[in-house]
Design an enzyme around this catalytic site. Sequence first.
Site, PDB file in Angstrom:
ATOM      1  N   GLU A  33     -77.602  63.018  17.441  1.00 20.14           N
ATOM      2  CA  GLU A  33     -76.150  62.055  17.257  1.00 20.14           C
ATOM      3  C   GLU A  33     -76.344  60.989  18.036  1.00 20.14           C
ATOM      4  O   GLU A  33     -75.187  60.536  18.679  1.00 20.14           O
ATOM      5  CB  GLU A  33     -75.946  63.554  17.238  1.00 20.14           C
ATOM      6  CG  GLU A  33     -74.726  62.481  16.265  1.00 20.14           C
ATOM      7  CD  GLU A  33     -74.121  62.539  14.937  1.00 20.14           C
ATOM      8  OE1 GLU A  33     -75.282  63.103  14.115  1.00 20.14           O
ATOM      9  OE2 GLU A  33     -74.193  60.973  14.391  1.00 20.14           O
ATOM     10  N   GLY A  38     -70.891  67.005  12.625  1.00 18.72           N
ATOM     11  CA  GLY A  38     -70.828  66.924  10.957  1.00 18.72           C
ATOM     12  C   GLY A  38     -71.766  66.030  10.314  1.00 18.72           C
ATOM     13  O   GLY A  38     -71.193  66.319   8.811  1.00 18.72           O
ATOM     14  N   GLY A  39     -72.195  64.755  10.582  1.00 17.00           N
ATOM     15  CA  GLY A  39     -72.212  64.373  10.000  1.00 17.00           C
ATOM     16  C   GLY A  39     -71.185  63.714   8.505  1.00 17.00           C
ATOM     17  O   GLY A  39     -69.868  63.699   8.736  1.00 17.00           O
ATOM     18  N   THR A  40     -71.990  63.336   7.029  1.00 13.03           N
ATOM     19  CA  THR A  40     -71.112  62.618   6.632  1.00 13.03           C
ATOM     20  C   THR A  40     -69.768  63.871   5.273  1.00 13.03           C
ATOM     21  O   THR A  40     -68.614  63.212   5.340  1.00 13.03           O
ATOM     22  CB  THR A  40     -71.921  61.867   5.005  1.00 13.03           C
ATOM     23  OG1 THR A  40     -72.854  60.967   5.496  1.00 13.03           O
ATOM     24  CG2 THR A  40     -71.565  61.468   3.679  1.00 13.03           C
ATOM     25  N   CYS A  41     -70.666  65.289   5.241  1.00 10.75           N
ATOM     26  CA  CYS A  41     -70.012  66.149   4.351  1.00 10.75           C
ATOM     27  C   CYS A  41     -68.962  66.231   5.247  1.00 10.75           C
ATOM     28  O   CYS A  41     -67.912  66.123   4.598  1.00 10.75           O
ATOM     29  CB  CYS A  41     -71.084  67.051   4.598  1.00 10.75           C
ATOM     30  SG  CYS A  41     -69.681  68.713   3.907  1.00 10.75           S
ATOM     31  N   HIS A 445     -61.260  89.663 -18.722  1.00 19.46           N
ATOM     32  CA  HIS A 445     -59.762  88.693 -19.674  1.00 19.46           C
ATOM     33  C   HIS A 445     -58.932  88.558 -19.037  1.00 19.46           C
ATOM     34  O   HIS A 445     -58.181  89.336 -18.107  1.00 19.46           O
ATOM     35  CB  HIS A 445     -59.800  89.650 -20.640  1.00 19.46           C
ATOM     36  CG  HIS A 445     -58.259  88.369 -21.604  1.00 19.46           C
ATOM     37  ND1 HIS A 445     -59.101  87.310 -22.401  1.00 19.46           N
ATOM     38  CD2 HIS A 445     -56.978  89.350 -21.696  1.00 19.46           C
ATOM     39  CE1 HIS A 445     -57.581  87.058 -22.854  1.00 19.46           C
ATOM     40  NE2 HIS A 445     -57.107  88.257 -22.584  1.00 19.46           N
TER      41      HIS A 445
END
Length: 461
Positions: A33, A38-41, A445
């Site tokens: 990495e 964790g990247g972009t998200c 409902h």
Amino acid sequence: MRHFDAIVIGAGQAGTPLAKKLAEGGKKTLIIEKRIVGGTCINDGCTPTKAMIASARAAHQARSAAALGVEVSDVKVNLPKIKQRKDKIVKSFRGSSEKGIEETKGLELIYGEAVFTEEKTLTIQLNKGGEETVSADWIFINTGAKTVIPEIDGLDGIDYLSSTSIMELEEVPEHLVILGGNYIGLEFGQMFSRFGSKVTILEKSSRLLSKEDEDIAEEVTKFLQDEKIDILNDVTTDQFELDDKGNIITSISIKGKKLQISSSHLLVAVGRSPQTDQLGLQKAGIKTDDKGHILVDDKLETNISGVYALGDVKGGPAFTHVSYNDYTIVYRNLLEGANYTTADRPIPYCMFTDPQLGRIGLSEREAKEKGLNFKVATLPMANVARGIETGETKGLMKAIVDADSKKILGAAILGTEGGEVMSVLQMAMIGGITYDRIRYCIFAHPTFSESLNNLFMTIEE
Ligand SMILES: Cc1cc2nc3c(=O)[nH]c(=O)nc-3n(C[C@H](O)[C@H](O)[C@H](O)COP(=O)(O)OP(=O)(O)OC[C@H]3O[C@@H](n4cnc5c(N)ncnc54)[C@H](O)[C@@H]3O)c2cc1C
């Protein structure tokens, strides 16, 4: 040179769980990495934006509460506090991702930038200095995408914001101009308008959300304009410059008419491109399309046997759930001997404006283009009991159904919790449940989903 059974490049939404599964499956695995786990998200995308959108919604609800008989005086937006909350959530998500990697036996994490030097060999420029060369039998590319910066005269002289840097602001911009009227631009536009900025959105197409049906785009435009957001379409952006007070002057043309807009801030949100330009793909002989997306087959393998690409980097719809689903396909095929493919998987998505736009399957325009025999059901949210009760009547529900088989072909649910209601229809599509059954299905409902009864009542037999 160290050799691994598997190397994963990028600790994003596919890379991290895949690396863990490979190691748990007994494969000697390395994950590389270049920035943070964790990247972009987690770090720049879904998590921080949705945390901040929640704050923007709270501000909006406080301001609109009088309509429900609750008077709130003096709504103040504390951006540093909003940022702190967002940072805390991001840190905690990233922390559990990092912990997951650390605690997986047989998995090594190296921080550095990986570049192919041969088919199955990579050199890593280590973040701590120096470099290391590694090779593997299997290589998985999960390097994601980055913000596109268009070539417009003067833009490089402006301290513009990206979708990442805008979330670091400590002060609410006085006037935010946003280049790009798509999902990211619209989410930020509404967010900052609710924080108190004047917002102007510049879109080059003749309407927002050019991929969506016209009635949906019109409704989105209407509710954003109701919140006093300026939307300009058919815009050609000619030039940016700074005036002597430091304001950003954006020169645009709309159908030949020239205009100038002065603003305190500029957000560039015109799209994202794959992170492949620095990856040395030519050295490995890995093929890409003309935009740089890695070409893969329906099992996500590239033209080089044993090299796979997952997530945004391979093109197609760029969402976290696509990247995560890519990982499940690859690991089940490779470790469990399964035979899953990406062919025909439904791709849902949700734009987190308020109200949300939940989408699945075909739009009306796509059904027309395919020459299908279809019918369209629409129901304004103003006719949805739950929406009337909660005071959330903006938007509409829309579904496209096959006139012969009665199966649902697609849906656009523009309304409060539109993403959740869309997921109900997604399950119906997966299970082959036809619209005439949903029409008489018993739902609790008063939920938003209950109005799916009425939505499908609108279809004439
Ligand atoms: C503002 C914004 C909001 C978004 N909101 C949503 C949303 O609400 N819902 C949704 O589904 N999607 C959303 N997305 C899209 C989503 O974030 C991405 O689709 C997803 O993160 C893609 O994951 P990935 O696994 O492909 O790559 P990423 O998560 O981007 O991970 C790629 C990783 O690879 C690393 N890397 C790149 N090159 C190298 C290299 N050479 N060597 C080593 N490491 C490298 C990067 O540093 C990065 O950590 C949003 C995106 C943005 C920008």
